[in-house]
Design an enzyme around this catalytic site. Structure first.
Site, PDB file in Angstrom:
ATOM      1  N   GLU A 105       7.972   6.580   3.296  1.00  0.00           N
ATOM      2  CA  GLU A 105       8.418   7.797   3.981  1.00  0.00           C
ATOM      3  C   GLU A 105       9.121   7.511   5.294  1.00  0.00           C
ATOM      4  O   GLU A 105       9.789   8.388   5.855  1.00  0.00           O
ATOM      5  CB  GLU A 105       7.212   8.715   4.248  1.00  0.00           C
ATOM      6  CG  GLU A 105       6.551   9.296   3.009  1.00  0.00           C
ATOM      7  CD  GLU A 105       7.390  10.367   2.342  1.00  0.00           C
ATOM      8  OE1 GLU A 105       8.448  10.737   2.892  1.00  0.00           O
ATOM      9  OE2 GLU A 105       6.997  10.852   1.272  1.00  0.00           O
ATOM     10  N   GLU A 136      -7.539  -7.455  -6.683  1.00  0.00           N
ATOM     11  CA  GLU A 136      -8.153  -7.102  -5.406  1.00  0.00           C
ATOM     12  C   GLU A 136      -9.179  -8.120  -4.954  1.00  0.00           C
ATOM     13  O   GLU A 136      -9.587  -8.144  -3.794  1.00  0.00           O
ATOM     14  CB  GLU A 136      -8.800  -5.719  -5.474  1.00  0.00           C
ATOM     15  CG  GLU A 136     -10.075  -5.645  -6.274  1.00  0.00           C
ATOM     16  CD  GLU A 136     -10.765  -4.303  -6.103  1.00  0.00           C
ATOM     17  OE1 GLU A 136     -11.941  -4.305  -5.701  1.00  0.00           O
ATOM     18  OE2 GLU A 136     -10.148  -3.258  -6.358  1.00  0.00           O
TER      19      GLU A 136
END
Length: 325
Positions: A105, A136
């Site tokens: 963004e 992860e």
């Protein structure tokens, strides 16, 4: 009949490993079981919605309790970015996706280059949609992902993990700190391993989730709120706004082009004709257009003043030969 070579078959070593992990998870606030909600599936939809809404309202309070730590992390980030550093998010699963969302963004909102704010997710871009098993759990993978970016002393790395124990996020922070970059550890458990690894621990304790262990809920909301602050206030500090106006907005579509004109109008009070002329004289750059109107300078002079002011419009206005603020 189950084969003794089945990869999923239990082994003493694996049982011990899982037992240790279960014991560790049992200590985490984000994993806690709430017996008062054990029959939530028997409630009507409106009542579940009310309960969930009530849970969500507690998140801003938890964030407010950590505002001094958040502000210190922002000041450190802004200082390094002002020297040309980057803001890099690193997480697995939902935290990784939230980092990528925030990073993506920034170019349209603040006209940053995509290389200035970066989101890393364990397992790479495909993990944005589909989980990559085991990614992860690797500190080494995080170090490799950061090495591919050629970290500098002016970079900031934000490890994001609801539990605060995710190896990928911890590995990213540990590796970045060893390289001299600024490090922030954003988690939702107190006294987390991630917080201990980071120069700036930010631990937003939102409490147990509505659904046991579903940290995309309150924990995810808390992380989003903090990331909003981290990127937005950093950009304010870097001069990407004028007051509360997004003067560095990138007009890449019709809506943003209309917003650009509205921003110039709000900042200057100029007529439509003046606004169009100013934008034409500055190749559509909102900040430059405002400076031509308020500073009563031409397009090239506006660009020179802003360059000398490191992009800070107020400073450029103060340096303009004629200012009408």
């Amino acid at each position: 009949m189950t084969s003794t070579t089945d990869a999923n078959a239990a082994t003493p070593g694996r049982d011990s490993e899982y037992g240790e992990l279960r014991a560790e998870l049992a200590t985490l606030t984000t994993e806690a079981f709430r017996p008062e909600l054990a029959e939530i599936d028997r409630l009507d939809t409106l009542e579940i919605a009310r309960i969930m809404n009530g849970e969500d309202r507690t998140v801003p309070t938890a964030v407010a309790a950590r505002l001094p730590e958040i502000a210190a992390a922002i000041d450190g980030t802004a200082a390094r970015m002002a020297r040309g550093g980057r803001l890099i998010y690193a997480g697995a699963g939902t935290p990784g996706r939230l980092g990528i969302l925030d990073a993506s963004e920034c170019p349209p909102t603040f006209n940053t280059d995509p290389s200035e704010v970066i989101g890393l997710i364990a397992g790479g871009p495909s993990a944005i949609i589909t989980a990559v098993e085991g990614a992860e759990d690797s500190k080494e993978l995080a170090a490799a992902d950061l090495d591919a970016l050629d970290l500098t002393l002016d970079d900031t790395v934000v490890g994001i993990s609801a539990s605060g124990r995710t190896p990928y996020a911890i590995g990213a922070v540990e590796h970045a700190r060893a390289k001299g970059a600024l490090t922030i550890g954003l988690s939702c458990n107190a006294d987390s391993a991630l917080g201990a690894a980071a120069e700036h621990p930010v631990e937003i304790v939102v409490g147990p989730e509505l659904l046991t262990g579903s940290t995309r809920l309150k924990a995810g909301t808390a992380q989003k709120l903090v990331l909003n602050m981290l990127s937005t206030i950093t950009m304010i500090r870097l001069g990407k706004t004028y007051g509360n106006l997004m003067v560095d907005v990138r007009a890449s579509n019709e809506k943003l082009r209309a917003r650009s004109r509205r921003i110039v109008a709000l900042a200057t009070g100029a007529s439509d004709e003046e606004i169009e002329a100013a934008l034409a004289a500055t190749d559509g750059e909102v900040k430059n257009a405002i400076l031509t109107i308020l500073g009563q300078v031409d397009g090239p002079t506006a660009a020179t003043l802003l360059s000398a002011s490191d992009g800070h419009l107020r400073a450029a206005l103060a340096a303009a030969p004629r200012t009408t603020t």
